[in-house]
Design a protein around this motif. Sequence first.
Motif, PDB file in Angstrom:
ATOM      1  N   GLY A  56      41.719  55.074  13.492  1.00 41.17           N
ATOM      2  CA  GLY A  56      40.422  54.727  12.948  1.00 41.17           C
ATOM      3  C   GLY A  56      40.366  53.402  12.221  1.00 41.17           C
ATOM      4  O   GLY A  56      40.984  52.411  12.620  1.00 41.17           O
ATOM      5  N   SER A  57      39.629  53.388  11.112  1.00 43.29           N
ATOM      6  CA  SER A  57      39.408  52.160  10.350  1.00 43.29           C
ATOM      7  C   SER A  57      40.336  52.076   9.147  1.00 43.29           C
ATOM      8  O   SER A  57      39.996  51.452   8.136  1.00 43.29           O
ATOM      9  CB  SER A  57      37.943  52.089   9.894  1.00 43.29           C
ATOM     10  OG  SER A  57      37.601  53.246   9.128  1.00 43.29           O
ATOM     11  N   HIS A  58      41.506  52.697   9.244  1.00 42.46           N
ATOM     12  CA  HIS A  58      42.485  52.617   8.163  1.00 42.46           C
ATOM     13  C   HIS A  58      42.722  51.142   7.818  1.00 42.46           C
ATOM     14  O   HIS A  58      42.774  50.288   8.715  1.00 42.46           O
ATOM     15  CB  HIS A  58      43.789  53.273   8.626  1.00 42.46           C
ATOM     16  CG  HIS A  58      44.772  53.481   7.527  1.00 42.46           C
ATOM     17  ND1 HIS A  58      45.541  52.464   7.015  1.00 42.46           N
ATOM     18  CD2 HIS A  58      45.129  54.598   6.838  1.00 42.46           C
ATOM     19  CE1 HIS A  58      46.326  52.930   6.070  1.00 42.46           C
ATOM     20  NE2 HIS A  58      46.091  54.226   5.940  1.00 42.46           N
ATOM     21  N   PRO A  59      42.868  50.805   6.533  1.00 39.55           N
ATOM     22  CA  PRO A  59      43.066  49.396   6.155  1.00 39.55           C
ATOM     23  C   PRO A  59      44.223  48.716   6.882  1.00 39.55           C
ATOM     24  O   PRO A  59      44.164  47.514   7.168  1.00 39.55           O
ATOM     25  CB  PRO A  59      43.334  49.478   4.649  1.00 39.55           C
ATOM     26  CG  PRO A  59      42.628  50.714   4.203  1.00 39.55           C
ATOM     27  CD  PRO A  59      42.758  51.676   5.345  1.00 39.55           C
ATOM     28  N   THR A  60      45.272  49.468   7.209  1.00 36.35           N
ATOM     29  CA  THR A  60      46.401  48.870   7.915  1.00 36.35           C
ATOM     30  C   THR A  60      46.013  48.420   9.311  1.00 36.35           C
ATOM     31  O   THR A  60      46.580  47.462   9.854  1.00 36.35           O
ATOM     32  CB  THR A  60      47.572  49.870   7.979  1.00 36.35           C
ATOM     33  OG1 THR A  60      47.905  50.267   6.652  1.00 36.35           O
ATOM     34  CG2 THR A  60      48.804  49.252   8.612  1.00 36.35           C
ATOM     35  N   MET A  61      45.038  49.084   9.917  1.00 37.13           N
ATOM     36  CA  MET A  61      44.574  48.672  11.240  1.00 37.13           C
ATOM     37  C   MET A  61      43.906  47.303  11.182  1.00 37.13           C
ATOM     38  O   MET A  61      44.033  46.496  12.115  1.00 37.13           O
ATOM     39  CB  MET A  61      43.604  49.714  11.797  1.00 37.13           C
ATOM     40  CG  MET A  61      44.243  51.085  12.036  1.00 37.13           C
ATOM     41  SD  MET A  61      45.466  51.041  13.359  1.00 37.13           S
ATOM     42  CE  MET A  61      44.375  50.929  14.774  1.00 37.13           C
ATOM     43  N   ALA A  62      43.196  47.026  10.103  1.00 36.37           N
ATOM     44  CA  ALA A  62      42.593  45.705   9.945  1.00 36.37           C
ATOM     45  C   ALA A  62      43.679  44.644   9.806  1.00 36.37           C
ATOM     46  O   ALA A  62      43.575  43.552  10.393  1.00 36.37           O
ATOM     47  CB  ALA A  62      41.675  45.700   8.722  1.00 36.37           C
ATOM     48  N   LEU A 103      47.445  46.480  20.318  1.00 38.38           N
ATOM     49  CA  LEU A 103      47.885  46.712  18.946  1.00 38.38           C
ATOM     50  C   LEU A 103      49.296  47.287  18.869  1.00 38.38           C
ATOM     51  O   LEU A 103      50.013  47.058  17.894  1.00 38.38           O
ATOM     52  CB  LEU A 103      46.909  47.656  18.238  1.00 38.38           C
ATOM     53  CG  LEU A 103      45.469  47.140  18.073  1.00 38.38           C
ATOM     54  CD1 LEU A 103      44.641  48.175  17.319  1.00 38.38           C
ATOM     55  CD2 LEU A 103      45.435  45.800  17.360  1.00 38.38           C
ATOM     56  N   GLY A 104      49.686  48.055  19.885  1.00 40.24           N
ATOM     57  CA  GLY A 104      50.983  48.693  19.815  1.00 40.24           C
ATOM     58  C   GLY A 104      51.919  48.277  20.917  1.00 40.24           C
ATOM     59  O   GLY A 104      51.484  47.674  21.908  1.00 40.24           O
ATOM     60  N   PRO A 105      53.199  48.607  20.692  1.00 41.90           N
ATOM     61  CA  PRO A 105      53.748  49.251  19.502  1.00 41.90           C
ATOM     62  C   PRO A 105      53.942  48.255  18.363  1.00 41.90           C
ATOM     63  O   PRO A 105      54.134  47.067  18.594  1.00 41.90           O
ATOM     64  CB  PRO A 105      55.092  49.801  19.992  1.00 41.90           C
ATOM     65  CG  PRO A 105      55.477  48.909  21.130  1.00 41.90           C
ATOM     66  CD  PRO A 105      54.194  48.476  21.776  1.00 41.90           C
TER      67      PRO A 105
END
Length: 264
Positions: free
Chosen positions: A233-239, A114-116
Amino acid sequence: MTAHLMNRNSSSRRGTRRPAPPALVLVGHGSRDPRALSTVRTLMERIRELRPGLPVHLGHIELNEPLLPDTLAALGTGDAVLVPLLLSRGHHVKRDIPEVAAASSAHVRIAGPLGPHPLLVETLYERLVEAGWRTPDAVERRTSAVVLAAAGSRDPDAAVDTRHTARLLANRLGVPVVPAYASAATPTVTDAVRALTARGRPRIAVASYFTAPGRFATQCTAAAPGLAAAPLGSHPTMARLALHRYDQAMATPTSSQHTLAATA
């Protein structure tokens, strides 16, 4: 005659039906902390909400079920894109996940970690704000700093990626951001806090650079001198970021090529 036309039209519709897209398989590390599995499952639901019709599955590297080999076995010879819920390059991304994919009968593409990525930086910023961070004024800016607490790895590429995220976050916050690690790398959060305090920056917050709650995230939070943000966590931006990595992998011509550490 009517029945013949109906059958022909039905066949035509079936013939133009779009095939199901390759499944998105989230690859979690796994944790003995039950909050981690709950967090990843919530993230899966957010992904499904953003892209209805996309099959979304979960497989773990260790500690939690389903394990990744079992998830891929259930897909048979279907198509899948593995999206690691990992924040940097390291042994799991370079060795463990490709080895499982190679042993599977599924047709697999592997996305990069996922990063960076700027979306991670926005999530880190919002988690800090949720924890009480406010933009420092000109005077506070000279005494403020953030410790970016990460898991740590012996792979030098992992440190490169974490430092990249730290630079992006520093640009976003306008204060120094120092990477620190829970294991396998230095400095620790405690050492980073001590060094920043010695440099005249006692107003220190800890940003939790973890995809879910767990032992390392808890350990780093306990070392914070004050404000400590929650994990990504499950923050919407992570989705959104998980779907971005999926789309990047789908656009990669060679299925064995990894989409590693893109920043856009």
